[in-house]
Design an enzyme around this catalytic site. Sequence first.
Site, short mmCIF file in Angstrom:
data_model
loop_
_atom_site.label_atom_id
_atom_site.label_comp_id
_atom_site.label_asym_id
_atom_site.label_seq_id
_atom_site.Cartn_x
_atom_site.Cartn_y
_atom_site.Cartn_z
N LEU A 1 -5.93 -4.27 -20.91
CA LEU A 1 -7.22 -4.90 -21.25
C LEU A 1 -8.39 -4.13 -20.64
CD1 LEU A 1 -6.48 -8.72 -20.99
CD2 LEU A 1 -6.60 -7.28 -23.02
N LEU B 1 2.34 2.25 -7.31
CA LEU B 1 1.13 1.84 -8.03
C LEU B 1 -0.12 1.98 -7.16
CD1 LEU B 1 0.20 0.55 -10.77
CD2 LEU B 1 0.12 -1.61 -9.53
N HIS C 1 1.08 -6.20 -22.82
CA HIS C 1 0.05 -5.26 -23.27
C HIS C 1 -0.23 -5.38 -24.77
CE1 HIS C 1 0.56 -3.74 -19.33
NE2 HIS C 1 1.48 -2.84 -19.56
N LYS D 1 3.53 10.77 -26.61
CA LYS D 1 2.94 9.71 -25.78
C LYS D 1 1.68 9.26 -26.48
CE LYS D 1 0.77 9.06 -21.22
NZ LYS D 1 0.95 7.61 -21.17
N LYS E 1 -9.35 6.47 -42.34
CA LYS E 1 -8.86 7.35 -43.40
C LYS E 1 -9.46 6.89 -44.72
CE LYS E 1 -4.55 8.24 -41.09
NZ LYS E 1 -4.10 9.60 -41.18
N ALA F 1 0.81 -1.23 0.00
CA ALA F 1 0.00 0.00 0.00
C ALA F 1 0.84 1.27 0.00
CB ALA F 1 -0.91 -0.01 1.22
N LYS G 1 10.22 4.07 -24.93
CA LYS G 1 10.20 5.13 -23.92
C LYS G 1 11.06 6.29 -24.41
CE LYS G 1 9.08 2.34 -19.95
NZ LYS G 1 8.00 3.03 -19.29
N1 LIG Z 1 4.26 1.63 -10.70
C1 LIG Z 1 3.68 1.38 -11.85
O1 LIG Z 1 3.33 2.28 -12.62
C2 LIG Z 1 3.42 -0.03 -12.27
C3 LIG Z 1 3.75 -1.09 -11.44
N2 LIG Z 1 3.46 -2.38 -11.82
C4 LIG Z 1 3.76 -3.49 -10.94
O2 LIG Z 1 3.05 -3.34 -9.74
C5 LIG Z 1 3.80 -3.79 -8.64
C6 LIG Z 1 3.98 -2.64 -7.65
O3 LIG Z 1 4.60 -1.57 -8.31
P1 LIG Z 1 5.13 -0.29 -7.52
O4 LIG Z 1 4.11 0.22 -6.60
O5 LIG Z 1 5.72 0.60 -8.52
O6 LIG Z 1 6.29 -0.95 -6.66
P2 LIG Z 1 7.12 -0.33 -5.48
O7 LIG Z 1 8.56 -0.53 -5.80
O8 LIG Z 1 6.67 1.04 -5.15
O9 LIG Z 1 6.79 -1.37 -4.32
C7 LIG Z 1 5.56 -1.40 -3.64
C8 LIG Z 1 5.84 -1.59 -2.16
O10 LIG Z 1 6.45 -2.85 -1.97
C9 LIG Z 1 7.42 -2.76 -0.93
N3 LIG Z 1 8.71 -3.15 -1.49
C10 LIG Z 1 9.42 -2.53 -2.44
N4 LIG Z 1 10.56 -3.19 -2.69
C11 LIG Z 1 10.56 -4.25 -1.88
C12 LIG Z 1 11.47 -5.32 -1.68
N5 LIG Z 1 12.59 -5.43 -2.37
N6 LIG Z 1 11.16 -6.25 -0.77
C13 LIG Z 1 10.02 -6.16 -0.08
N7 LIG Z 1 9.14 -5.16 -0.23
C14 LIG Z 1 9.39 -4.22 -1.12
C15 LIG Z 1 7.43 -1.33 -0.47
O11 LIG Z 1 6.59 -1.21 0.68
P3 LIG Z 1 7.14 -1.32 2.17
O12 LIG Z 1 8.60 -1.01 2.17
O13 LIG Z 1 6.32 -0.33 2.92
O14 LIG Z 1 6.83 -2.71 2.56
C16 LIG Z 1 6.78 -0.57 -1.60
O15 LIG Z 1 6.12 0.58 -1.16
C17 LIG Z 1 5.10 -4.31 -9.20
O16 LIG Z 1 4.97 -5.68 -9.42
C18 LIG Z 1 5.22 -3.57 -10.53
O17 LIG Z 1 5.97 -4.30 -11.46
C19 LIG Z 1 2.80 -2.63 -12.98
C20 LIG Z 1 2.45 -1.64 -13.83
C21 LIG Z 1 2.76 -0.26 -13.58
O1 LIG Z 2 2.74 -1.62 -17.43
C1 LIG Z 2 3.28 -0.57 -17.70
O2 LIG Z 2 2.53 0.42 -18.21
C2 LIG Z 2 2.95 1.77 -18.15
C3 LIG Z 2 2.10 2.52 -19.16
O3 LIG Z 2 0.76 2.44 -18.80
P1 LIG Z 2 -0.25 3.56 -19.29
O4 LIG Z 2 -1.56 3.06 -18.89
O5 LIG Z 2 0.18 4.82 -18.60
O6 LIG Z 2 -0.07 3.68 -20.75
C4 LIG Z 2 4.42 1.91 -18.46
O7 LIG Z 2 4.83 3.23 -18.22
C5 LIG Z 2 5.22 0.98 -17.58
O8 LIG Z 2 6.58 1.00 -17.97
C6 LIG Z 2 4.73 -0.44 -17.70
O9 LIG Z 2 5.34 -1.23 -16.70
#
Ligand SMILES: NC(=O)C1=CN([C@@H]2O[C@H](COP(=O)(O)OP(=O)(O)OC[C@H]3O[C@@H](n4cnc5c(N)ncnc54)[C@H](OP(=O)(O)O)[C@@H]3O)[C@@H](O)[C@H]2O)C=CC1
Ligand SMILES: O=C1O[C@H](COP(=O)(O)O)[C@@H](O)[C@H](O)[C@H]1O
Length: 585
Positions: A274, A110, A334, A435, A479, A106, A430
């Site tokens: 999706l 994400l 995707h 975009k 088109k 949380a 990227k």
């Molecule tokens: N961010 C994005 O835009 C996107 C993310 N994803 C996927 O969603 C998931 C979450 O992404 P995101 O929120 O960016 O991830 P984060 O790196 O922000 O990790 C989420 C939380 O997990 C905990 N965490 C991070 N690293 C570790 C570690 N090495 N070991 C244990 N706990 C850890 C932390 O919480 P705490 O330290 O409080 O426990 C952190 O706040 C991932 O699988 C990512 O690939 C998919 C699409 C887009």
């Molecule tokens: O899953 C992912 O998607 C984002 C792009 O998502 P969008 O909905 O903003 O188009 C991308 O930036 C990221 O690298 C990838 O992990």
Amino acid sequence: MGGQLRLNLCSSSSVATSPSTFHNGTTYFCRKFNILPFRTNSLNWVPGIYSRIQPRKHFEIMSSNGFPRNAVSLQDGEKNVLFNEQVPLTELGNAENTVSITVIGASGDLAKKKIFPALFALFYEDCLPENFIVFGYSRTKMSDEELRIMISRTLTCRVDQRENCEDKMDHFLERCFYHSGQYNSEDDFAELDYKLKEKEDCRVSNRLFYLSIPPNIFVDVVRCASLKASSTSGWTRVIVEKPFGRDLESSSELTRCLKKYLTEEQIFRIDHYLGKELVENLSVLRFSNLVFEPLWSRDYIRNVQFIFSEDFGTEGRGGYFDNYGIIRDIMQNHLLQILALFAMETPVSMDAEDIRNEKVKVLRSMRPLQLEDVVLGQYKGHNKGSKLYPAYTDDPTVPNGSITPTFSAAALFIDNARWDGVPFLMKAGKALHTKRAEIRVQFRHVPGNLYKRNFGTDLDKATNELVLRLQPDEAIYLKINNKVPGLGMRLDRSDLNLLYKAKYRGEIPDAYERLLLDAIEGERRLFIRSDELDAAWSLFTPLLKELEEKKIAPELYPYGSRGPVGAHYLAAKHNVRWGDLSGDD
Ligand SMILES: NC(=O)C1=CN([C@@H]2O[C@H](COP(=O)(O)OP(=O)(O)OC[C@H]3O[C@@H](n4cnc5c(N)ncnc54)[C@H](OP(=O)(O)O)[C@@H]3O)[C@@H](O)[C@H]2O)C=CC1
Ligand SMILES: O=C1O[C@H](COP(=O)(O)O)[C@@H](O)[C@H](O)[C@H]1O
């Protein structure tokens, strides 16, 4: 511990006499469930809001397959992991129910950026069941109040529906709670279970866990959650974020480990593309308009392009990205998912299994990617005006000398009767000049065209092109060649244009809203089944291995440019021109 706990909790609140409240006076009225409101004591409800109690409005909400939604799909027959028993339908159908959504991770990006805002949007639209709670779970120490403050910073109101928004936010936040714990601690999950039960207040509990965490801890969390915090009376479902492995082997291993604790029906593998509006519309466009489906084959379509570009780099996510690269990050999931929906045969019905069966078939008809049909790129630093745009390798979380691609273009082929010989091109990058995400369908030349000489020498420019712009500014345009009004016979290229913001009022829901709602409803159509995932990885794994073994270096392209020139050669090799670069968008 769980059984004891349950008894205590239930006996302490056996009589429900507190007043009830409804969101905006509306309540879901579901065929299977009569969802009743929370009791005040379970939520520390603020005084005063009961004055807004209104009679229930009976209505049915449609699920994303067009069928009426049932707040929870009791017919799932999901197995309860702890007790390995089927949930008795009759018992559940008449009970009071709760839905508890626990966001694991949380404190992360994400969760803050997408998941909590999507849950609020659903609440705002009265799309969440009456009895729901949201729990945040991560290691970071936070109180409920601190979580609420964190979430409140990211909540937004729909532009078109600002009235009551502040009130709604407060009501939403009152239902948000937090528990700090380790991801591999069964004790910490048992404590979460205790808190969940306290809020669920002896109702039938349905639990959704959203794994918004790095993939290396997925299995630990699933183990602890299923052993210590799964529902003992209703369903338990787990949304798993990508990445689902790095290749076929690691993905199969992940599935195998998850299935030690969950059934396939409990696993909701999310691909947020999706859930995008235009992707949802793809099947509607194809299967509900006579004019498209008859043209949907090699007989009329010259090539199809799936294009993803972002005008920013990996800022902040370089550590994650470097281990995956653009092919795994965007193409294998995707773009391939959209391709499968685009190219599949007509499903028997809009039922999840029928659609996913067709997607698997088309994926299994595809040729694994060949090295010679792939181009790689990586962005380099670039000075524009007074601004310096960094190279990918300038990111401190990216290892020096990394050859991870931030751009790729690829040609794919479907060896079936419908698509034999039609190039399906993908391009993802990227730090490009724009975009956007779109699907481009380029049609064949008109045979024996009477107007050939009006087109000049470049006949390709005169072919029809159908564009589905997924983002930004969602649109579908075709088109066509058109006569310029006047006495002469001059033709030009014009667009039959359906621009969503001009046609439809209201904001388009974020993909995460649709997908979260579907998971709550037990609608699996937009989630990836394990055999789909295997088929998708089978196409990309040999190539990914070869790239890594041969250490193929990407072509550098400047930050903010149109990507490496190699992408044009690849297209030209297959007699294709990238539609997004044609200049007559
Ligand atoms: N961010 C994005 O835009 C996107 C993310 N994803 C996927 O969603 C998931 C979450 O992404 P995101 O929120 O960016 O991830 P984060 O790196 O922000 O990790 C989420 C939380 O997990 C905990 N965490 C991070 N690293 C570790 C570690 N090495 N070991 C244990 N706990 C850890 C932390 O919480 P705490 O330290 O409080 O426990 C952190 O706040 C991932 O699988 C990512 O690939 C998919 C699409 C887009
Ligand atoms: O899953 C992912 O998607 C984002 C792009 O998502 P969008 O909905 O903003 O188009 C991308 O930036 C990221 O690298 C990838 O992990």
